[in-house]
Write an enzyme that holds these catalytic residues in place. Structure first.
Site, short mmCIF file in Angstrom:
data_model
loop_
_atom_site.label_atom_id
_atom_site.label_comp_id
_atom_site.label_asym_id
_atom_site.label_seq_id
_atom_site.Cartn_x
_atom_site.Cartn_y
_atom_site.Cartn_z
N ASP A 175 0.86 -1.19 0.00
CA ASP A 175 0.00 0.00 0.00
C ASP A 175 0.90 1.25 0.00
OD1 ASP A 175 -3.10 0.64 0.40
OD2 ASP A 175 -1.99 2.08 1.59
N TYR A 302 -2.82 11.17 1.05
CA TYR A 302 -3.44 11.04 -0.27
C TYR A 302 -3.40 12.37 -1.02
CZ TYR A 302 -5.14 6.38 0.81
OH TYR A 302 -5.21 5.04 1.10
N HIS A 353 -4.77 -7.83 0.40
CA HIS A 353 -4.02 -6.58 0.40
C HIS A 353 -3.12 -6.44 1.63
CE1 HIS A 353 -3.24 -2.43 -0.65
NE2 HIS A 353 -3.68 -2.01 0.52
#
Length: 375
Positions: A175, A302, A353
């Site tokens: 990630d 982000y 994930h």
């Protein structure tokens, strides 16, 4: 001089009482009018988690585990960075910096650290493990100005490894950890011998648009699903992190719902998030967002770097492990466009994930298999 400081967690009891009070005063929405998770976190699943959180969950167990591993802080580039650090007793152990992502934390690594540090097989590769909390995550300081993107974090991790006295080391991540680790690989600092990703990063090219390769078709389908149905969180956090931050910092239920949705969609499960992770594991992670109030600060990464995720190439030795329920599976050919010196590649039969969290044994095996090729 920037010393390494020992860090001991001891959350005031008042903070836990205040959390319990909030959990006692929830105003729930009505149940979703669909039978699946297509509208988001299911009411029944969230109520089950919150009831466990309020009555049975024990934060002090998690707190003791983190303290037992060894926690530290140090100031790098004006920011206090929190990290776990556990050294092996083995003289031949390889230093490893391992980086989490969102909505994860260093909690993802609690099931792998002991085995990485002191292998049950005396002939297996051992590591000195360094697991930092990303800036604005966990108990790392929240940046008060812009500019803390993945490149700056990568430089900070290089400084951290140097400060700990490691003149040769390897790096790993998934990630955001994959993005930071890729950035370390692009920097190619003198001490970094290789990197490994459990979220292989790669993008389709024009030649892939008409491909009939089943792996390419699967990857393109997953990319389409992500863009259409699964990326609302990233769009909000990359454009308006402050707005969603109010809910994530003020409401434990909003925070739990925001994270639980991704636990459900991003793990290798059979229809329930608890097929892959226990409620204790999920709540340990949620608490590392709730207690230090990092819902907004974590989302800002982000805003800083989402458009740069996976950009550029890495020329130092690299490895990648492709778990089947990865949110954005990338075929080897795509990955090799980013990792130009790919020395290790493996496609696994189970796992999602959150590789270290979901499949700790497989994750440890993958790291050893990869780094054995370069050490």
């Amino acid at each position: 001089m920037n010393p390494i400081r020992s860090f001991t967690l001891n959350i005031p009891e008042d903070a836990l009482v205040a959390l319990a009070d909030r959990l006692d005063r929830i105003r729930w929405p009505e149940e979703e009018p669909v039978a699946d998770w297509s509208q988001g976190t299911k009411l029944a699943a969230l109520k089950e988690l919150v009831a466990y959180w309020r009555i049975e969950y024990d934060w002090r167990r998690c707190e003791a585990r983190l303290n037992d591993i060894g926690q530290f802080t140090t100031d790098i580039d004006g920011l206090s960075i929190h990290f776990l650090h556990k050294r092996s007793s083995r003289e031949d152990a390889m230093p490893l910096v391992i980086t989490h992502g969102w909505p994860g934390s260093v909690i993802e690594f609690l099931g792998v650290i002991d085995e990485l540090v002191e292998p049950s097989d005396p002939d297996a590769m051992a590591f000195h493990v360094v697991a930092p909390s990303l800036p604005g995550y966990g108990f790392s300081q929240k940046p008060s100005s812009t500019g803390w993107g993945i490149e700056r974090i990568a430089r900070a991790w290089v400084e951290l490894m140097q400060r700990l006295g490691y003149d040769h080391w390897v790096a790993q991540g998934g990630d955001w950890g994959a993005a930071v680790t890729t950035a370390i690989g692009q920097l190619a600092p003198k001490g970094c011998k290789a990197i490994h990703l459990n979220m292989p990063i790669g993008q389709p090219g024009p030649q892939d648009m008409a491909s009939k390769d089943p792996k390419v078709l699967k990857a393109m389908q997953a990319l389409g699903f992500y863009r259409e149905w699964d990326s609302g969180y990233s769009k909000e956090q990359s454009t308006r992190p402050q707005t969603i931050g109010y809910a994530l910092v003020d409401s434990p239920v909003a925070l739990a719902a925001w994270i639980l949705e991704k636990i459900y969609y991003w793990t290798d499960n059979d229809g329930s998030p608890w097929d892959a992770l226990s409620m204790d594991q999920v709540l340990d992670d949620i608490m590392l967002y709730w207690l230090p109030a990092t819902g907004a600060s974590a989302a800002r990464l982000y805003w800083e770097s989402f458009a740069k995720f996976g950009a550029g190439t890495v020329d130092i030795p690299s490895g990648a492990s492709a778990f089947p329920k990865e949110i954005l599976p990338a075929p080897r050919a795509w990955v090799e466009r980013t990792l130009t010196n790919l020395v290790y590649w493996n496609e696994l039969e189970k796992g999602g994930h959150f590789a270290a969290w979901e499949q700790p044994d497989l994750f440890v095996r993958e790291l050893r298999a990869c780094f054995a090729k370069v050490v």
